[in-house]
Scaffold this motif. Sequence first.
Motif, PDB file in Angstrom:
ATOM      1  N   PHE A  41       0.822  -1.210   0.000  1.00 34.10           N
ATOM      2  CA  PHE A  41       0.000   0.000   0.000  1.00 34.10           C
ATOM      3  C   PHE A  41       0.856   1.260   0.000  1.00 34.10           C
ATOM      4  O   PHE A  41       0.610   2.185  -0.752  1.00 34.10           O
ATOM      5  CB  PHE A  41      -0.941  -0.003   1.209  1.00 34.10           C
ATOM      6  CG  PHE A  41      -1.980   1.073   1.137  1.00 34.10           C
ATOM      7  CD1 PHE A  41      -3.095   0.910   0.334  1.00 34.10           C
ATOM      8  CD2 PHE A  41      -1.834   2.238   1.862  1.00 34.10           C
ATOM      9  CE1 PHE A  41      -4.053   1.907   0.247  1.00 34.10           C
ATOM     10  CE2 PHE A  41      -2.792   3.241   1.782  1.00 34.10           C
ATOM     11  CZ  PHE A  41      -3.903   3.076   0.982  1.00 34.10           C
ATOM     12  N   TYR A  42       1.882   1.311   0.858  1.00 37.20           N
ATOM     13  CA  TYR A  42       2.760   2.470   0.963  1.00 37.20           C
ATOM     14  C   TYR A  42       4.166   2.131   0.499  1.00 37.20           C
ATOM     15  O   TYR A  42       4.602   0.986   0.608  1.00 37.20           O
ATOM     16  CB  TYR A  42       2.871   2.948   2.420  1.00 37.20           C
ATOM     17  CG  TYR A  42       1.635   3.611   2.966  1.00 37.20           C
ATOM     18  CD1 TYR A  42       1.267   4.883   2.552  1.00 37.20           C
ATOM     19  CD2 TYR A  42       0.866   2.971   3.913  1.00 37.20           C
ATOM     20  CE1 TYR A  42       0.133   5.491   3.067  1.00 37.20           C
ATOM     21  CE2 TYR A  42      -0.272   3.573   4.436  1.00 37.20           C
ATOM     22  CZ  TYR A  42      -0.626   4.837   4.005  1.00 37.20           C
ATOM     23  OH  TYR A  42      -1.740   5.434   4.511  1.00 37.20           O
ATOM     24  N   ILE A  43       4.889   3.138   0.049  1.00 37.02           N
ATOM     25  CA  ILE A  43       6.331   3.037  -0.141  1.00 37.02           C
ATOM     26  C   ILE A  43       6.922   3.104   1.270  1.00 37.02           C
ATOM     27  O   ILE A  43       6.491   3.926   2.086  1.00 37.02           O
ATOM     28  CB  ILE A  43       6.856   4.201  -1.001  1.00 37.02           C
ATOM     29  CG1 ILE A  43       6.223   4.168  -2.394  1.00 37.02           C
ATOM     30  CG2 ILE A  43       8.385   4.170  -1.074  1.00 37.02           C
ATOM     31  CD1 ILE A  43       6.391   5.457  -3.176  1.00 37.02           C
ATOM     32  N   MET A  44       7.896   2.249   1.565  1.00 35.91           N
ATOM     33  CA  MET A  44       8.444   2.206   2.917  1.00 35.91           C
ATOM     34  C   MET A  44       9.962   2.314   2.902  1.00 35.91           C
ATOM     35  O   MET A  44      10.632   1.651   2.118  1.00 35.91           O
ATOM     36  CB  MET A  44       8.045   0.902   3.599  1.00 35.91           C
ATOM     37  CG  MET A  44       8.445   0.848   5.059  1.00 35.91           C
ATOM     38  SD  MET A  44       7.814  -0.620   5.879  1.00 35.91           S
ATOM     39  CE  MET A  44       9.181  -1.722   5.621  1.00 35.91           C
ATOM     40  N   CYS A  45      10.475   3.138   3.785  1.00 30.40           N
ATOM     41  CA  CYS A  45      11.927   3.211   3.983  1.00 30.40           C
ATOM     42  C   CYS A  45      12.327   2.059   4.892  1.00 30.40           C
ATOM     43  O   CYS A  45      11.845   1.950   6.023  1.00 30.40           O
ATOM     44  CB  CYS A  45      12.322   4.542   4.606  1.00 30.40           C
ATOM     45  SG  CYS A  45      14.102   4.645   4.950  1.00 30.40           S
ATOM     46  N   SER A  46      13.203   1.212   4.409  1.00 31.59           N
ATOM     47  CA  SER A  46      13.597   0.037   5.191  1.00 31.59           C
ATOM     48  C   SER A  46      14.478   0.399   6.385  1.00 31.59           C
ATOM     49  O   SER A  46      14.601  -0.387   7.314  1.00 31.59           O
ATOM     50  CB  SER A  46      14.330  -0.967   4.302  1.00 31.59           C
ATOM     51  OG  SER A  46      15.544  -0.414   3.836  1.00 31.59           O
ATOM     52  N   THR A  47      15.068   1.577   6.396  1.00 37.23           N
ATOM     53  CA  THR A  47      15.953   1.969   7.489  1.00 37.23           C
ATOM     54  C   THR A  47      15.183   2.328   8.753  1.00 37.23           C
ATOM     55  O   THR A  47      15.538   1.918   9.843  1.00 37.23           O
ATOM     56  CB  THR A  47      16.854   3.146   7.065  1.00 37.23           C
ATOM     57  OG1 THR A  47      17.631   2.732   5.935  1.00 37.23           O
ATOM     58  CG2 THR A  47      17.786   3.570   8.185  1.00 37.23           C
ATOM     59  N   HIS A  48      14.113   3.114   8.614  1.00 32.73           N
ATOM     60  CA  HIS A  48      13.397   3.540   9.817  1.00 32.73           C
ATOM     61  C   HIS A  48      11.877   3.437   9.705  1.00 32.73           C
ATOM     62  O   HIS A  48      11.157   3.925  10.572  1.00 32.73           O
ATOM     63  CB  HIS A  48      13.804   4.957  10.227  1.00 32.73           C
ATOM     64  CG  HIS A  48      13.681   5.964   9.127  1.00 32.73           C
ATOM     65  ND1 HIS A  48      12.472   6.351   8.590  1.00 32.73           N
ATOM     66  CD2 HIS A  48      14.625   6.642   8.462  1.00 32.73           C
ATOM     67  CE1 HIS A  48      12.690   7.242   7.647  1.00 32.73           C
ATOM     68  NE2 HIS A  48      13.989   7.427   7.543  1.00 32.73           N
ATOM     69  N   GLY A  49      11.373   2.802   8.659  1.00 32.02           N
ATOM     70  CA  GLY A  49       9.948   2.520   8.565  1.00 32.02           C
ATOM     71  C   GLY A  49       9.062   3.663   8.140  1.00 32.02           C
ATOM     72  O   GLY A  49       7.842   3.564   8.245  1.00 32.02           O
ATOM     73  N   ALA A  50       9.621   4.763   7.657  1.00 31.39           N
ATOM     74  CA  ALA A  50       8.781   5.865   7.165  1.00 31.39           C
ATOM     75  C   ALA A  50       7.907   5.356   6.020  1.00 31.39           C
ATOM     76  O   ALA A  50       8.335   4.515   5.229  1.00 31.39           O
ATOM     77  CB  ALA A  50       9.647   7.029   6.695  1.00 31.39           C
ATOM     78  N   LEU A  51       6.685   5.865   5.954  1.00 33.48           N
ATOM     79  CA  LEU A  51       5.746   5.462   4.908  1.00 33.48           C
ATOM     80  C   LEU A  51       5.405   6.651   4.032  1.00 33.48           C
ATOM     81  O   LEU A  51       5.146   7.752   4.530  1.00 33.48           O
ATOM     82  CB  LEU A  51       4.465   4.897   5.545  1.00 33.48           C
ATOM     83  CG  LEU A  51       4.645   3.671   6.429  1.00 33.48           C
ATOM     84  CD1 LEU A  51       3.321   3.299   7.084  1.00 33.48           C
ATOM     85  CD2 LEU A  51       5.213   2.505   5.630  1.00 33.48           C
ATOM     86  N   PHE A  52       5.383   6.393   2.717  1.00 35.22           N
ATOM     87  CA  PHE A  52       5.138   7.431   1.724  1.00 35.22           C
ATOM     88  C   PHE A  52       3.976   7.022   0.822  1.00 35.22           C
ATOM     89  O   PHE A  52       3.859   5.857   0.455  1.00 35.22           O
ATOM     90  CB  PHE A  52       6.384   7.649   0.854  1.00 35.22           C
ATOM     91  CG  PHE A  52       7.617   7.993   1.629  1.00 35.22           C
ATOM     92  CD1 PHE A  52       7.976   9.311   1.841  1.00 35.22           C
ATOM     93  CD2 PHE A  52       8.439   6.998   2.147  1.00 35.22           C
ATOM     94  CE1 PHE A  52       9.124   9.636   2.551  1.00 35.22           C
ATOM     95  CE2 PHE A  52       9.588   7.301   2.861  1.00 35.22           C
ATOM     96  CZ  PHE A  52       9.933   8.629   3.058  1.00 35.22           C
ATOM     97  N   GLN A  53       3.152   7.975   0.447  1.00 32.77           N
ATOM     98  CA  GLN A  53       2.053   7.715  -0.481  1.00 32.77           C
ATOM     99  C   GLN A  53       2.616   7.478  -1.873  1.00 32.77           C
ATOM    100  O   GLN A  53       3.411   8.284  -2.366  1.00 32.77           O
ATOM    101  CB  GLN A  53       1.096   8.910  -0.525  1.00 32.77           C
ATOM    102  CG  GLN A  53       0.450   9.215   0.781  1.00 32.77           C
ATOM    103  CD  GLN A  53      -0.408  10.460   0.748  1.00 32.77           C
ATOM    104  OE1 GLN A  53      -1.371  10.510   1.468  1.00 32.77           O
ATOM    105  NE2 GLN A  53      -0.066  11.454  -0.037  1.00 32.77           N
TER     106      GLN A  53
END
Length: 115
Positions: A65-77
């Motif tokens: 569903f979201y783009i996710m940064c694998s380093t710290h879990g940030a989620l992007f639309q």
Amino acid sequence: MSRFTIPVCHVDDIDHESSKGFEIGDLNFFAVKRDGIITLFQNNCPHLGVNLEFQQDQFLDADNFYIMCSTHGALFQPEDGKCVYGPCQGQSLISVDFEVIEQQIHIAEAATAIA
């Protein structure tokens, strides 16, 4: 003549509800296909400046569903790259302009010098 001169891949090379990474010149970027719509972004977290994927072509969360940064879990639309969760909330990924020409995704040559 179109300013989008570098072919990246065929639109069908990106599976539905998935992502795919690319490197052309100095540009490290990825594409997301969701609901039949493709978006391209630089592969760079606005918080730490690191690549986002945890494995090759894996830019999305477990639900795709979201783009996710694998380093710290940030989620992007995926539609606009805006961070909706994490330390970079309110910031956005940098989009990469592209054009689809005969079912091939093309980016501008100038984009490859952005990274």
